[in-house]
Design an enzyme around this catalytic site. Structure first.
Site: not given
Length: 172
Positions: A60, A154, A156
């Site tokens: 990001c 993202h 994660e």
């Protein structure tokens, strides 16, 4: 966000050291959170000159700082590793938040949360990239060149697809 990134790598069996530790760095990850100027201050204070020397992942905001600059912070220079400017998403609903399709080499659903982007037309041909469409705009959602990888999404927070991406990055 940093905590989410750390947990994602720990779930994959990695030992994570935060910037500033005296541990030997085998890989560098800049997670995404905050404004462009704050991201650049962190990069400068931590001397991210190792980008390109070891595998790098920007997530990001970590992707955005690789560019020359951003409309979000006029006058603040980016790292300039990739030519071009980050611009505000010219759409009605901000931030672009939630699940969206990443297209390119393959298609997969990933999680996004951002208000700024790099337009796909700016990407140089030596970069492998993926893109995403949101409210009629096509923007870069993933970049790869040699040991530098970056995502607007993202990984994660992107469940199995994100985990697969992180595993792939760890193999390089």
């Amino acid at each position: 966000n940093t905590a989410s990134v750390v947990r994602a790598f720990e779930r994959l069996g990695c030992t994570v050291h935060r910037a500033g530790s005296d541990k030997i760095t085998e890989r560098v990850v800049i997670p995404g959170q905050g404004r462009f100027a704050q991201g650049m201050e962190a990069c400068e204070s931590l001397r991210w000159q190792r980008i390109g020397e070891v595998p790098f992942l920007g997530i990001c905001l970590g992707m955005q700082v690789l560019f020359d600059g951003s409309e979000e912070s006029p006058g603040v220079e980016g790292l300039g590793i990739i030519p071009g400017m980050v611009t505000k998403l010219p759409v009605r609903r901000l931030p672009h938040m939630g699940w969206n399709i990443v297209s390119g080499v393959d298609e997969r659903w990933m999680y996004f949360c951002h208000s700024y982007c790099v337009k796909a037309a700016l990407v140089q041909p030596e970069f492998r990239f993926a893109y995403t469409e949101y409210e009629g705009l096509t923007f870069v959602s993933e970049l790869r060149k040699d040991g530098i990888w970056a995502t607007q999404y993202h990984p994660e927070k992107s469940q199995k697809a994100g985990e697969a991406f992180l595993r792939e990055w760890l193999k390089q």
